[in-house]
Design an enzyme around this catalytic site. Structure first.
Site, short mmCIF file in Angstrom:
data_model
loop_
_atom_site.label_atom_id
_atom_site.label_comp_id
_atom_site.label_asym_id
_atom_site.label_seq_id
_atom_site.Cartn_x
_atom_site.Cartn_y
_atom_site.Cartn_z
N GLY A 316 41.66 33.56 27.10
CA GLY A 316 43.23 32.82 27.48
C GLY A 316 43.96 33.07 27.98
N ASP A 338 41.93 38.12 24.61
CA ASP A 338 42.17 38.54 25.75
C ASP A 338 42.23 39.84 25.71
OD1 ASP A 338 42.05 39.24 28.55
OD2 ASP A 338 42.79 36.09 28.62
N ASP A 369 37.01 41.46 24.18
CA ASP A 369 36.48 41.85 24.92
C ASP A 369 35.07 40.15 24.52
OD1 ASP A 369 34.49 41.78 26.45
OD2 ASP A 369 34.11 44.34 26.28
N ARG A 395 39.29 27.88 29.96
CA ARG A 395 39.40 27.54 31.01
C ARG A 395 40.05 29.41 32.18
NH1 ARG A 395 44.32 27.55 33.92
NH2 ARG A 395 44.97 24.25 34.63
N HIS A 399 34.17 31.18 36.21
CA HIS A 399 34.81 30.96 38.02
C HIS A 399 34.77 32.69 37.87
CE1 HIS A 399 39.31 30.60 38.73
NE2 HIS A 399 38.80 30.86 37.90
#
Length: 528
Positions: A316, A338, A369, A395, A399
């Site tokens: 995040g 994160d 992690d 979110r 990708h």
């Protein structure tokens, strides 16, 4: 359809869409007085009251009509502009990025903001730029004002900046986007704090025109290492940088650009990249502008979750998405996960309202992690130990990784999910540049109907001459796709690629929603 018929159809699309926009502006929801569309020549600076006309650009009807116009104009230009000139402009397009990077790094936008609408002569711009540079290094050589003039005229030709009179330039609506909001004096006194407490757009430009820009130049060498030019490039890199030659098959273009075998995020955490890491954090805050951050509020039935339900924001970052949701749904709790270095700096990058959410315990940060198993229990203030969350939210994270790594990430989440735990993946869902007539196969399991419903067949009506993915209107997200390939050996995904990835990792897609006029998908899945 004959070419002239296509051109006239595109012309009609532009006229009809413009009428739709005028209809909204002629009857604005905030008053009875008709409004004009924001002028390209007039900057809209951060920190100043936003005009009603600017706010209306986000109206769903205006967004949809604007996309139609941009797509049609792009297709008209591609059809009518000389092919060789289009080729020249395309392969020299990096010059635009480099010049915008110069305008940001030289603080020209802030200088011109203080100059006002009458603009400033390049002799005066050069003097102010030199003054700011000498605050960093008293021994820097002065810049040639003529070079600044040529750079700004080039940008004005591309509608970035405005040449008021010969060699006199002013900001416009586009260049004002790059404004940090800081005064020239504040930048002079603390140049390293230019991006602190800002919306992050200036830092986003800094990232894109620095490491991202340099990496993309090596994409061909990385994909085609056997090419003679690629071989000689590696040899030249070895000579100019010293040490061992870059590997014949580098994992990413970034690896070649910066002679590293580290992944992007590892490389960013090197001590030498301290300023890059800080800039990245603030820049990702600005990247929310790519997608309306408010869309996520209505993209999932958050209001149906019981009081004190826990949402784990996986990867995040500085928690910007969780902050938006926490403000909209005060009955929920958020755990932002994160890397340790990100979690360490995250609270310092939050604004006052976000800081209050952290202090109250409704939003907490946890160093984790996501390639390691989820904690057996999450300690959530006001709730206690939680074994499984209500939602795993990811979110703009999937990708960042190739399929193998993304599969592992999602499998670790499904391994620690309860029967009712839902996965919400927020990422672009790219349509094809043609009509997609793919259907979910029998191997899709019980989610075949959901996949068929989620598939984005086309963004245009039957018979429209526009590209089914709206071409130019959505080009920035296809650029993002190639950037992910360049930096991370990753990609944006189609719904079919995402479905194969999630199912293989133990999740079954139940549906996808999208914001108005957006390719961002809010894809929900349940454990299989």
């Amino acid at each position: 359809m004959a070419t002239f018929a296509t051109l006239r159809a595109l012309h009609t699309i532009i006229g009809d869409a413009l009428t739709d926009i005028e209809r909204v502006y002629n009857a604005p929801p905030l008053g009875d007085t008709p409004l004009d569309y924001p002028s390209l020549d007039v900057p809209c600076y951060k920190g100043s009251p936003q005009p009603d006309a600017e706010r209306l650009t986000l109206d769903p009807a205006v967004v949809a009509a604007s996309n139609q116009i941009v797509a049609a104009c792009g297709q008209l230009s591609a059809t009518l502009h000389k092919p060789f000139l289009q080729l020249s402009e395309a392969h020299m397009g990096s010059i635009v990025a480099s010049c915008i990077g110069f305008a940001e790094a030289s603080h020209t936008v802030e200088i011109l903001r203080e100059a006002g609408p009458d603009g400033l002569h390049t002799l005066d711009i050069a003097a102010k730029v030199e003054d700011l540079r000498r605050a960093v290094d008293p021994n820097v050589a002065p810049l040639d004002p003529g070079k600044i003039s040529h750079i700004l005229r080039f940008l004005a030709t591309h509608h970035w900046f405005r040449e008021v009179r010969p060699d006199v330039f002013a900001n416009n609506r586009l260049s004002a986007m790059v404004d940090s909001g800081k005064s020239v004096n504040a930048i002079r006194e603390a140049p390293g704090k230019k991006y602190d407490d800002t919306d992050g757009v200036a830092s986003y430009v800094s990232i894109q025109t620095d490491e991202h820009f340099k990496a993309i130049a090596y994409l061909v060498d990385q994909l085609l290492p056997e090419r003679e030019r690629s071989v000689t490039s590696r040899k030249l890199l070895q000579k100019t940088r010293g040490g061992a030659s870059p590997p014949p098959k580098a994992p990413t273009a970034l690896s070649l650009a910066f002679s590293t075998d580290m992944g992007y995020f590892q490389w960013m955490e090197l001590p030498e990249n301290k300023i890059r890491l800080k800039t990245f954090g603030r820049g990702m805050f600005a990247a929310r502008a790519v997608e309306n951050s408010e869309h996520i509020i209505d993209a999932f039935p958050w209001e149906d979750l019981p009081k004190d339900s826990v949402v784990v924001d996986v990867g995040g970052g500085i928690g910007s998405t969780s902050m938006v949701l926490a403000k909209a749904y005060p009955h929920l709790r958020f755990v932002v996960q994160d890397r340790p270095k990100v979690v360490e700096v995250a609270p310092s990058l939050c604004d006052k309202t976000d800081a209050e959410l952290i202090q109250s315990g409704r939003v907490v940060f946890l160093a984790h992690d996501f390639f390691e198993p989820q904690p057996e229990f999450l300690q959530v203030p006001g709730v206690g130990a939680v074994s499984t969350p209500a939602v795993y939210l990811i979110r703009t994270c999937i990708h960042n990784w190739p399929d193998k790594a993304a599969h592992k990430m999602l499998r670790l989440l499904s391994d620690h999910a309860g029967p009712a735990t839902r996965l919400l993946v927020v990422d672009t869902v790219l349509p094809h540049a043609c009509v997609d007539d793919t259907t979910a196969g029998s191997d899709s399991g019980s989610n075949a109907a959901a996949l068929d419903s989620a598939a984005l067949r086309t963004l245009v009506p039957d018979g429209s001459p526009l590209l089914p993915n709206l071409g130019k209107a959505n080009a920035s997200l296809y650029m993002l796709d190639i950037l992910m390939m360049t930096l991370l050996d990753a990609k944006e995904r189609t719904i079919w690629e995402l479905a194969a990835l999630t199912r293989g990792a133990g999740w079954e897609i139940t549906g996808t929603t999208r914001g108005e006029g957006s390719l961002w998908g809010y894809t929900t899945a349940l454990p299989i």
